[in-house]
Design an enzyme around this catalytic site. Structure first.
Site: not given
Length: 193
Positions: A68-69, A176-177
């Site tokens: 989840d982002t 970020h991922r």
């Protein structure tokens, strides 16, 4: 090692497959014939990622990871955060979400923001989480055509391009991922030894 990635987002799936190549074979939800609308009812990124990974493990029996982002904007008390995908009220309407955020940021001097991804892994009956963060700022207008979500309005610190302007190869190295997935692949590398 085969792992299910609990996402229906083809962009995420492609990005993660590129990063994990050589560490694990990533299987999609369609590969296991899962067409369920997996609930994301938690109030944290960690909670939503765990809900999705547990759902696949419990219903389909596969080791799984999910993410989840959220985009967290400092001046908006870290909103949209866990509600990033449905910020404008409609699920997965990136244009509406960006327009709402840009409107709320109008005339704001502090444009600091960060993207944060949390990956939850359910493997051999145990749960693990990995996170990745990229600090940056919200631009005053949309810029660029690649990527997805808020990419056209997020510019990472030390860069002069938004995620949507820099292209997938660069983004996949610094996002970020990517940071969360690199932590996952490091864990899997050690786990497989």
């Amino acid at each position: 090692m085969k792992l299910v990635f609990a996402t229906n987002n083809q962009h995420k799936l492609d990005e993660v497959r590129k990063i994990t190549a050589g560490y694990a074979e990533i299987i999609s939800l369609s590969d296991i014939d899962c067409h369920d609308d997996i609930p994301e009812t938690a109030d944290t990124l960690e909670g939503n990622a765990l809900l999705k990974a547990r759902y696949i493990k419990e219903k389909f029996g596969y080791d799984c990871f999910a993410d989840d982002t959220g985009l967290e904007v400092e001046v908006l008390n870290n909103a949209p955060g866990v509600y990033s995908a449905r910020y404008a009220g409609t699920e997965h309407d990136s244009e509406a979400n960006m327009n709402k955020l840009l409107s709320e940021m109008n005339h704001k001097e502090n444009r600091k923001a960060r993207f944060r991804t949390v990956i939850a892994l359910v493997l051999d009956g145990k749960e693990y989480t990995f996170d990745g963060i990229v600090n940056g700022s919200i631009t005053t207008e949309k810029r660029g055509d690649s990527g997805f979500g808020y990419d056209p309005i997020f510019m990472p610190d030390t860069y002069t391009q938004t995620f949507a302007e820099m292209g997938n190869d660069t983004k996949n190295q610094i996002s970020h991922r990517a940071k969360a997935v690199m932590k996952l692949t490091s864990f899997l590398s050690d786990y497989n030894c």
